[in-house]
Write a protein that holds these residues in place. Structure first.
Motif, PDB file in Angstrom:
ATOM      1  N   ASP A 189     -14.443  21.265 -25.362  1.00  0.00           N
ATOM      2  CA  ASP A 189     -14.775  22.148 -26.484  1.00  0.00           C
ATOM      3  C   ASP A 189     -15.903  23.121 -26.174  1.00  0.00           C
ATOM      4  OD1 ASP A 189     -12.895  20.811 -28.136  1.00  0.00           O
ATOM      5  OD2 ASP A 189     -14.365  19.227 -28.476  1.00  0.00           O
ATOM      6  N   ARG A 190     -16.194  23.352 -24.871  1.00  0.00           N
ATOM      7  CA  ARG A 190     -17.294  24.242 -24.519  1.00  0.00           C
ATOM      8  C   ARG A 190     -16.827  25.279 -23.508  1.00  0.00           C
ATOM      9  NH1 ARG A 190     -21.899  20.934 -22.196  1.00  0.00           N
ATOM     10  NH2 ARG A 190     -22.929  22.973 -22.230  1.00  0.00           N
ATOM     11  N   TYR A 191     -17.269  26.555 -23.752  1.00  0.00           N
ATOM     12  CA  TYR A 191     -16.840  27.660 -22.907  1.00  0.00           C
ATOM     13  C   TYR A 191     -18.025  28.606 -22.680  1.00  0.00           C
ATOM     14  CZ  TYR A 191     -12.501  26.000 -25.033  1.00  0.00           C
ATOM     15  OH  TYR A 191     -11.489  25.212 -25.499  1.00  0.00           O
ATOM     16  N   ASP A 192     -18.055  29.205 -21.509  1.00  0.00           N
ATOM     17  CA  ASP A 192     -18.994  30.273 -21.199  1.00  0.00           C
ATOM     18  C   ASP A 192     -18.204  31.536 -20.896  1.00  0.00           C
ATOM     19  OD1 ASP A 192     -21.121  28.637 -21.537  1.00  0.00           O
ATOM     20  OD2 ASP A 192     -21.626  28.435 -19.413  1.00  0.00           O
ATOM     21  N   ILE A 230     -19.847  29.216 -26.130  1.00  0.00           N
ATOM     22  CA  ILE A 230     -19.028  28.831 -27.278  1.00  0.00           C
ATOM     23  C   ILE A 230     -18.922  27.313 -27.316  1.00  0.00           C
ATOM     24  CG2 ILE A 230     -16.790  29.021 -28.391  1.00  0.00           C
ATOM     25  CD1 ILE A 230     -18.301  31.622 -28.364  1.00  0.00           C
ATOM     26  N   ASP A 231     -19.210  26.744 -28.487  1.00  0.00           N
ATOM     27  CA  ASP A 231     -19.024  25.303 -28.715  1.00  0.00           C
ATOM     28  C   ASP A 231     -18.112  25.167 -29.924  1.00  0.00           C
ATOM     29  OD1 ASP A 231     -19.199  22.593 -29.373  1.00  0.00           O
ATOM     30  OD2 ASP A 231     -21.228  22.430 -28.552  1.00  0.00           O
ATOM     31  N   THR A 232     -16.824  24.900 -29.672  1.00  0.00           N
ATOM     32  CA  THR A 232     -15.863  24.836 -30.767  1.00  0.00           C
ATOM     33  C   THR A 232     -16.023  23.578 -31.600  1.00  0.00           C
ATOM     34  OG1 THR A 232     -14.226  23.844 -29.288  1.00  0.00           O
ATOM     35  CG2 THR A 232     -14.186  26.240 -29.529  1.00  0.00           C
ATOM     36  N   ALA A 233     -16.599  22.512 -31.033  1.00  0.00           N
ATOM     37  CA  ALA A 233     -16.824  21.292 -31.814  1.00  0.00           C
ATOM     38  C   ALA A 233     -17.884  21.530 -32.882  1.00  0.00           C
ATOM     39  CB  ALA A 233     -17.230  20.148 -30.896  1.00  0.00           C
ATOM     40  N   LYS A 234     -18.992  22.206 -32.489  1.00  0.00           N
ATOM     41  CA  LYS A 234     -20.053  22.526 -33.440  1.00  0.00           C
ATOM     42  C   LYS A 234     -19.790  23.829 -34.187  1.00  0.00           C
ATOM     43  CE  LYS A 234     -23.655  20.196 -30.756  1.00  0.00           C
ATOM     44  NZ  LYS A 234     -24.963  20.362 -30.065  1.00  0.00           N
ATOM     45  N   LYS A 235     -18.756  24.594 -33.735  1.00  0.00           N
ATOM     46  CA  LYS A 235     -18.398  25.884 -34.335  1.00  0.00           C
ATOM     47  C   LYS A 235     -19.568  26.855 -34.303  1.00  0.00           C
ATOM     48  CE  LYS A 235     -14.911  23.886 -37.412  1.00  0.00           C
ATOM     49  NZ  LYS A 235     -14.410  23.754 -38.796  1.00  0.00           N
ATOM     50  N   PRO A 280     -22.042  31.741 -36.203  1.00  0.00           N
ATOM     51  CA  PRO A 280     -20.986  30.746 -36.459  1.00  0.00           C
ATOM     52  C   PRO A 280     -19.635  31.251 -35.985  1.00  0.00           C
ATOM     53  CG  PRO A 280     -21.543  31.889 -38.485  1.00  0.00           C
ATOM     54  CD  PRO A 280     -22.496  32.396 -37.438  1.00  0.00           C
ATOM     55  N   LEU A 281     -18.762  30.334 -35.589  1.00  0.00           N
ATOM     56  CA  LEU A 281     -17.418  30.697 -35.156  1.00  0.00           C
ATOM     57  C   LEU A 281     -16.421  30.681 -36.300  1.00  0.00           C
ATOM     58  CD1 LEU A 281     -17.209  28.687 -31.814  1.00  0.00           C
ATOM     59  CD2 LEU A 281     -17.834  31.076 -32.157  1.00  0.00           C
ATOM     60  N   SER A 282     -16.762  30.057 -37.404  1.00  0.00           N
ATOM     61  CA  SER A 282     -15.869  29.986 -38.557  1.00  0.00           C
ATOM     62  C   SER A 282     -16.435  30.873 -39.660  1.00  0.00           C
ATOM     63  CB  SER A 282     -15.737  28.545 -39.050  1.00  0.00           C
ATOM     64  OG  SER A 282     -16.992  28.066 -39.511  1.00  0.00           O
ATOM     65  N   GLY A 283     -15.739  30.904 -40.793  1.00  0.00           N
ATOM     66  CA  GLY A 283     -16.215  31.683 -41.924  1.00  0.00           C
ATOM     67  C   GLY A 283     -17.332  31.001 -42.695  1.00  0.00           C
TER      68      GLY A 283
END
Length: 614
Positions: free
Chosen positions: A164-167, A192-197, A222-225
């Motif tokens: 769940d982690r990307y650079d 990017i940490d999709t787990a923590k959004k 934040p990655l979400s709304g």
């Protein structure tokens, strides 16, 4: 090696970059056994090359993944696919020119026009390499589109750091609709940490039309709304009255229905100011919403005083028919905005309102009551006359009640006006209106008769005089118009064009109002709306005498499919048959038998852009 043809091969699993679980190579009539990863998709019936069911191996629940290509070959430790490769599951699809999977290393490797699709999102690049066991790897030259937020962009390299982690290196992103690229957010690296959004951008820059506007060494978003606590964009400025000025807001996501923002602000010539905003919204048992803001400068270095501001706006539905509100605003001194505000719209404020009221509605009848006071910010070089406080004001309004072609409406008001506790008085107004209207698809005629009656109760009059003056002014008007339309084509686009001539006549007899006070009345601006208004004043202290005719014509271009107005052009002029006698104190009576000619145009270029000119 299998012959060159489009074949289906049931594989084991696919992560966001599409990897396959180990499998045993098929020999003769042996069953090809697959092992799936549960979290990627719900269990489904696996299928072999011919479309028959394939029994899962290893005891895991089976999830079908299909691989299709022009050419397939493999051994017990490696499988390769080339030529229009398509790897897909229920939720994801991977396309590539060439794709290989190393079973021993649990690594997938794709080259040539690699595309990963998931729902409305996709990523494309030249090469992908991914290790399934450690969830590490990279995506070269990625281009991406995030459909959920309407974002798109590109980067030099996307690195899979772990679960769940990307650079993302040298990333560029925009939400402009393609092919427009008015603005971009750039970052040397984005984590990017999709787990923590959560996303973190380093060396971030905002570009508009190719021009850098804003830079920040570190930005978290934040990655979400969903809202997220954290620092907002700082505000930096310089002025002669404040010196170097820096404000750094910090946002607090306290709950889904309320939040807060704290803003420390350093002004080198003034000191440290702290501001705070609190917003809230509640639904039960009745809707409540509001916003409170306050700021304080404990010790202004220029004035040696504590300076402050507060503002509170509150709206509440008390019952289904009764609502209340508060609007409170105040500052510590007259020069607060001139010394401390950074925007002209704020520094030009001269009056701050403090009011609270109730509004009750029963069918067409609305009753509104309020207490209203003003804080007037005086400029010693240009003093102004403060407005009157209303303590109280009660207004009852009757919306149109129709009966056949007739309608009845009007309002009644009582207000007590006070200013500096020396100039005050009460005023009662009654204004009933009766209208007859007949309208067809191409014509309308409306005749209206009304009476404006008011009574004053004044506490003091210079030089004596009647303390309870009154006046009754009758008003009559006639409004008529025609509507013609035709099909019209311009700029290779079809329209419906209208031509709408209109005439509006008003007669108001003269009533002497020169000795009546002026509490809340001013002359209205001369525009197209005022051309078709009966009274030339705004407020209830003057009803101007009138014997006048307005002639105007309007042409519109309408969308024939939706009826949306794309262009409106209007031309109008008012003609006077008598000179005006009712005026405000200091007002010069009009001279001339006609007004200026008004020409106005309004065009809606798109659903979002509107152009207006007068």
């Amino acid at each position: 090696m299998l012959p060159r043809s489009r074949l289906w091969l049931a594989l084991a699993a696919m992560l966001p970059v599409s990897v396959c679980a180990p499998f045993a190579q098929a020999q003769g009539d042996e069953v090809l056994r697959l092992r799936a990863v549960r979290e990627l998709a719900p269990p489904g019936p696996p299928v072999d090359i011919a479309g028959r069911r394939v029994a899962p191996g290893g005891g895991d629940e089976a999830t079908t993944v299909f691989l299709r290509a022009d050419r397939l070959e493999g051994t017990s430790s490696r499988v390769e696919a080339s030529g229009r490769v398509e790897l897909r599951t229920r939720r994801e699809t991977v396309l590539a020119d060439w794709l290989a999977y190393d079973l021993a290393a649990e690594e997938v490797h794709g080259k040539g026009n690699v595309t990963l699709r998931q729902g409305n999102d996709w990523v494309s690049g030249s090469e992908i390499r991914y290790k399934r066991d450690t969830e590490t790897g990279y995506f070269e030259d990625p281009r991406f589109s995030v459909g959920g937020v309407g974002a798109r962009g590109d980067a030099d390299r996307l690195t899979f750091v772990g679960p769940d982690r990307y650079d993302i290196l040298k990333a560029r992103m925009t939400t402009c609709v393609a092919p427009r690229e008015d603005w971009f957010l750039r970052g040397e690296s984005i984590e990017i940490d999709t787990a923590k959004k959560v996303g973190v951008a380093h060396d971030a820059r905002l570009d508009f039309m190719g021009v850098p506007l804003l830079y920040s060494p570190w930005v978290e978003f934040p990655l979400s709304g969903e809202r997220k606590s954290g620092f907002l964009v700082p505000v930096i400025g310089q002025s002669g009255t404040r010196g170097f000025d820096v404000a750094v807001p910090y946002y607090l996501n306290l709950a889904p229905n309320y939040d807060a923002t704290v803003t420390p602000r350093i002004m080198t010539k003034r000191g440290l100011q702290v501001g705070g905003q609190f917003r809230y919204l509640f639904d039960a048992p009745q809707p409540i919403q509001g916003e409170a803001y306050a700021e304080v400068l404990p010790d202004d270095r220029q004035t040696d005083t504590t300076r402050w501001l507060y503002s509170w706006r509150h709206n509440q539905q008390l019952t289904p028919w009764l609502a209340g509100y508060l609007n409170l605003n105040r500052v510590s001194d007259d020069k607060y905005f001139a010394d401390l505000a950074e925007r002209v719209a704020i520094t030009s404020q001269s009056s701050l309102v403090q009011e609270g009221g109730l509004s009750a509605t029963w069918g067409p009848l609305n009753v509104f009551a309020r207490l209203q006071r003003f804080q007037t910010l005086q400029d010693e070089n240009a003093p102004i006359v403060p407005p009157y406080d209303r303590e109280p004001q009660v207004l009852a309004t009757l919306s149109e009640v129709r009966w056949n072609e007739f309608s009845l409406s009007g309002f009644g008001e009582y207000a007590y006006f006070r200013r500096n506790d020396v100039d005050e008085g009460g005023r009662a107004v009654l204004f009933p209106q009766l209208e007859w209207r007949r309208q067809t698809s191409g014509t309308f005629v409306a005749a209206r008769a009304s009476v404006h009656a008011r009574q004053y109760d004044l506490s003091d009059l210079p030089g004596g005089g009647d303390r309870t003056p009154s006046v009754v002014v009758p008003i009559a008007s006639l409004d008529a118009g025609l509507v013609f339309e035709r099909d019209f084509r311009a700029f290779d686009t079809d329209f419906v064009q209208t031509l709408e001539p209109r005439a509006f006549y008003v007669y108001i007899p003269y009533r002497d109002q020169s000795r009546l006070p002026v509490f809340d009345t001013a002359q209205d601006d001369f525009n197209f709306s005022q051309l078709f208004a009966e009274n030339r004043y705004v407020g209830n202290d003057r009803i101007g005498d009138a014997n006048q005719l307005t002639l105007a014509v309007t042409s519109r271009l309408l969308d024939p499919k939706t009826g949306a107005e794309r262009l409106r052009v209007s031309l109008g002029q008012r003609f006077y048959f008598e000179g005006e006698r009712v005026t405000l104190p200091g007002e010069v009576p009009r001279s001339g038998s006609s007004s200026d000619i008004l020409l106005g145009a309004e065009g809606r270029l798109t659903d979002a852009w509107l152009v207006n000119g007068l």
